[in-house]
Every structure is written in structure tokens, then in C-alpha cells.
Motif scaffolding. Structure first.
Motif, PDB file in Angstrom:
ATOM      1  N   ILE A 109      -4.566   7.501  -5.846  1.00  7.16           N
ATOM      2  CA  ILE A 109      -4.599   6.043  -5.783  1.00  7.16           C
ATOM      3  C   ILE A 109      -5.379   5.538  -7.000  1.00  7.16           C
ATOM      4  O   ILE A 109      -6.486   5.988  -7.263  1.00  7.16           O
ATOM      5  CB  ILE A 109      -5.265   5.565  -4.479  1.00  7.16           C
ATOM      6  N   PRO A 110      -4.798   4.626  -7.771  1.00  9.66           N
ATOM      7  CA  PRO A 110      -5.462   4.148  -8.985  1.00  9.66           C
ATOM      8  C   PRO A 110      -6.812   3.497  -8.694  1.00  9.66           C
ATOM      9  O   PRO A 110      -6.969   2.789  -7.692  1.00  9.66           O
ATOM     10  CB  PRO A 110      -4.471   3.106  -9.540  1.00  9.66           C
ATOM     11  N   GLU A 111      -7.770   3.751  -9.568  1.00 13.92           N
ATOM     12  CA  GLU A 111      -9.070   3.083  -9.454  1.00 13.92           C
ATOM     13  C   GLU A 111      -8.946   1.661  -9.965  1.00 13.92           C
ATOM     14  O   GLU A 111      -8.248   1.408 -10.947  1.00 13.92           O
ATOM     15  CB  GLU A 111     -10.124   3.820 -10.294  1.00 13.92           C
ATOM     16  N   VAL A 265       5.666  -7.626 -11.616  1.00 14.69           N
ATOM     17  CA  VAL A 265       4.547  -6.796 -12.066  1.00 14.69           C
ATOM     18  C   VAL A 265       5.075  -5.630 -12.916  1.00 14.69           C
ATOM     19  O   VAL A 265       4.481  -5.273 -13.940  1.00 14.69           O
ATOM     20  CB  VAL A 265       3.724  -6.278 -10.863  1.00 14.69           C
ATOM     21  N   GLN A 266       6.194  -5.053 -12.495  1.00 14.43           N
ATOM     22  CA  GLN A 266       6.827  -3.983 -13.274  1.00 14.43           C
ATOM     23  C   GLN A 266       7.150  -4.454 -14.692  1.00 14.43           C
ATOM     24  O   GLN A 266       6.878  -3.766 -15.676  1.00 14.43           O
ATOM     25  CB  GLN A 266       8.120  -3.528 -12.586  1.00 14.43           C
ATOM     26  N   SER A 276       7.026   3.771 -10.833  1.00 15.33           N
ATOM     27  CA  SER A 276       5.723   3.802 -11.513  1.00 15.33           C
ATOM     28  C   SER A 276       4.835   2.668 -11.045  1.00 15.33           C
ATOM     29  O   SER A 276       3.609   2.793 -10.991  1.00 15.33           O
ATOM     30  CB  SER A 276       5.914   3.714 -13.031  1.00 15.33           C
ATOM     31  N   THR A 277       5.451   1.546 -10.694  1.00 15.35           N
ATOM     32  CA  THR A 277       4.703   0.372 -10.244  1.00 15.35           C
ATOM     33  C   THR A 277       4.353   0.475  -8.765  1.00 15.35           C
ATOM     34  O   THR A 277       3.339  -0.067  -8.317  1.00 15.35           O
ATOM     35  CB  THR A 277       5.526  -0.910 -10.489  1.00 15.35           C
ATOM     36  N   GLN A 278       5.178   1.188  -8.007  1.00 15.74           N
ATOM     37  CA  GLN A 278       4.992   1.252  -6.559  1.00 15.74           C
ATOM     38  C   GLN A 278       3.700   1.933  -6.140  1.00 15.74           C
ATOM     39  O   GLN A 278       3.261   1.772  -5.004  1.00 15.74           O
ATOM     40  CB  GLN A 278       6.193   1.953  -5.906  1.00 15.74           C
ATOM     41  N   VAL A 279       3.082   2.688  -7.044  1.00 14.17           N
ATOM     42  CA  VAL A 279       1.813   3.339  -6.713  1.00 14.17           C
ATOM     43  C   VAL A 279       0.777   2.299  -6.308  1.00 14.17           C
ATOM     44  O   VAL A 279      -0.110   2.560  -5.484  1.00 14.17           O
ATOM     45  CB  VAL A 279       1.302   4.195  -7.902  1.00 14.17           C
ATOM     46  N   TYR A 280       0.897   1.076  -6.833  1.00 15.02           N
ATOM     47  CA  TYR A 280      -0.080   0.035  -6.530  1.00 15.02           C
ATOM     48  C   TYR A 280       0.093  -0.539  -5.129  1.00 15.02           C
ATOM     49  O   TYR A 280      -0.818  -1.177  -4.607  1.00 15.02           O
ATOM     50  CB  TYR A 280       0.004  -1.086  -7.570  1.00 15.02           C
TER      51      TYR A 280
END
Length: 299
Positions: A109-111, A265-266, A276-280
């Protein structure tokens, strides 16, 4: 055909046909060179001599060096693309990397910064100095636009359109996109470009159109940006560190938390694939759970 000659052909293909960045080409060449060294060690002098068993031995050797699964996955991806090229050029009959399974990756999960945390970063600089104005403009723009650090360091003066509040950036594969920025970033940028940047240019008799400059009046590097950001956060939290991508993650997370749609956002992030954007979305789900538990009477 000699191993080295094929490598040079692939390098030219990446540069001309794929518009790959120098950074990407460097990684490809390193990964292919590593596999080339492995072939030579095994007394093999042709790319077509590689088979599934040899690749398994190569992977075993990689894992023994204690590198991460992510790095192994990158190397396999590089070599798979290289062998696709060799197959297309008739230099090998088939791509042996098609039969190799990528290592299963753990989803990180991105910081990101919470809103109150990032607000503190906007208050640490001395805006009466050229470097303070530069740092303020830089962090405001990174947060406002979600730029990659390489995109930030290559922005030229004519790429910024203050009349509409947008910046033209050149991303991966030399693809260009316009990204909007808000009033806070606009104010910081105008102050820096009309005052601080002019001082850096004139003091060092510099001649460049790049927006963000170091104290010598020369374009900032990615390493320089990281150093500056870490210096800024040290003034707020003595033990924390920051990487430029954390601001990019924060930009995406805050937009989604406030209701922005994933496709928009993508587009702003310059992601080729929606995945790649869905990680958020994992981050925002955690955020929504927290809001729900704190707000719902029967949570």
C-alpha cells in the motif's frame, strides 16, 4: 550474431521505436548484461542457447544474491521483452521466457501524508530567500499535480500556463500531458519565478529555461530534489524521511478520498494502465473504513 551486437540493436529499438527514457534503457541494458554474463559463464555464446532449465538456474543464482522479488520480476520482464525482439528479428526461434512464471508479488500500500501532516510542510521554508521560494514552489507543485520527480526536473518556463493554471509535462515514453494546479501552487510558482529564480539565474550568470534550479543556477537533479525534501521534513519530524513519490501518492490518495474518479486520476498521473492507479483504491478503502468506524453509532 554476437551477443553484444544484438544488445546494441535492442538498445536502438528501445530508443527509436519505443521512445524509452535513458533511465529505462539503462535498466534494460543492465539486466540483459547480467544474463549475458551468466551465458558466457556457462560457456554459451548465442542467445538461442538459453532454455527453460538454464533460466531456472539463472533465477536460482539471482535469489541467492538476496534481491527482492520486485527486482527479480523487473529483470524477467526486461529479458522477456528482449527475447520478444530477438524472436521478431528472427534471431531466436522462440522466447524461452514465455514459460517462466513471474514471482508472486506482495501488494504494498503506497505511503502517503495525511492532510494535517502535509500542511506542516508548507510552513517550514523562509520565503524571503531564493532557495526557500524554490522549495516552496517545488513542494506545492508536486502535491498539486502528482508529478514524477523526473518530470518536475525537466519542466521549462514555457511549459507553465499561468492563465489557466496548468503545466505541460513529458512523462514515460516521451508522452506529454497537461496537468492542472491550484491557486496555492500558482502563487508559490509566481513568487519563485519572478523573484527567487531570477536571482539564481543572475547571480550565477546562468542560461537555462529549466524552472527548478540549484544554488549554482543549474537544473536540479532528481537526487537534489530528494535531498531538499528530506531537509524540509527534518524541520517538521526529526526521524521521518520522504521520497518524492510519497507526494505523488498523497496527491492521488487525497483526490480519490475527496471523490475524484479513477480515470481522471489515471490521466493526471500519466499511468498507461488503470491497474497502476487502482492501487490507491486500497488506501481510500482503509480511509473510508476509518471514517465509518469513527462516525457510525453502531460501527
Amino acid at each position: 550474431m554476437a551477443l553484444h551486437q544484438s544488445k546494441e540493436q535492442f538498445k536502438e529499438y528501445l530508443k527509436v521505436e519505443k521512445n524509452a527514457s535513458p533511465h529505462t534503457i539503462k535498466h534494460y541494458m543492465y539486466d540483459i548484461g547480467q544474463f549475458e554474463a551468466f551465458l558466457l559463464k556457462e560457456s554459451l555464446k548465442n542467445w538461442k542457447d538459453a532454455d527453460h532449465l538454464l533460466i531456472r538456474n539463472f533465477l536460482t543464482e539471482l535469489y541467492q544474491t538476496k534481491i527482492t522479488k520486485r527486482t527479480v520480476s523487473r529483470k524477467l520482464s526486461s529479458l522477456r521483452s528482449f527475447y520478444n525482439f530477438l524472436e521478431r528479428e528472427g534471431l531466436v526461434e522462440q522466447n524461452p521466457f514465455h514459460y517462466v512464471t513471474m514471482p508472486k508479488m506482495e501488494k504494498n500500500i503506497p505511503e502517503f501524508f495525511y492532510e494535517e501532516e502535509i500542511e506542516k510542510l508548507f510552513e517550514v521554508e523562509d520565503l524571503t530567500t531564493p532557495l526557500g521560494q524554490r522549495n516552496q514552489a517545488m513542494i506545492e507543485l508536486l502535491y498539486a499535480s502528482g508529478l514524477r520527480v523526473t518530470e518536475l526536473t525537466t519542466i521549462n518556463v514555457h511549459d507553465i500556463d499561468f492563465s489557466v493554471g496548468s503545466v505541460l509535462v513529458t512523462g514515460k515514453g516521451k508522452k506529454q500531458r497537461h496537468i492542472p494546479f491550484g491557486s496555492h501552487a500558482q502563487k508559490a510558482l509566481l513568487k519563485y519565478m519572478r523573484d527567487g529564480r531570477d536571482q539564481l539565474i543572475s547571480k550565477r550568470n546562468s542560461d537555462t529555461d529549466v524552472v527548478f534550479l540549484n544554488n549554482m543556477g543549474k537544473p536540479l537533479t532528481a537526487r537534489g530534489v530528494s535531498y531538499i525534501l528530506n531537509s524540509m521534513i527534518q524541520k517538521v519530524a526529526k526521524t521521518s524521511s520522504i521520497h518524492p513519490h510519497k507526494l505523488r501518492h498523497t496527491f492521488a490518495t487525497h483526490l480519490l478520498n475527496k471523490g475524484a474518479d479513477l480515470r481522471s486520476v489515471q490521466e493526471m498521473l500519466g499511468h498507461e494502465n488503470l491497474s497502476s492507479t487502482q492501487v490507491y483504491t486500497h488506501v481510500t478503502k482503509d480511509y473510508l473504513q476509518k471514517i465509518y468506524k469513527n462516525a457510525h453509532p453502531r460501527a
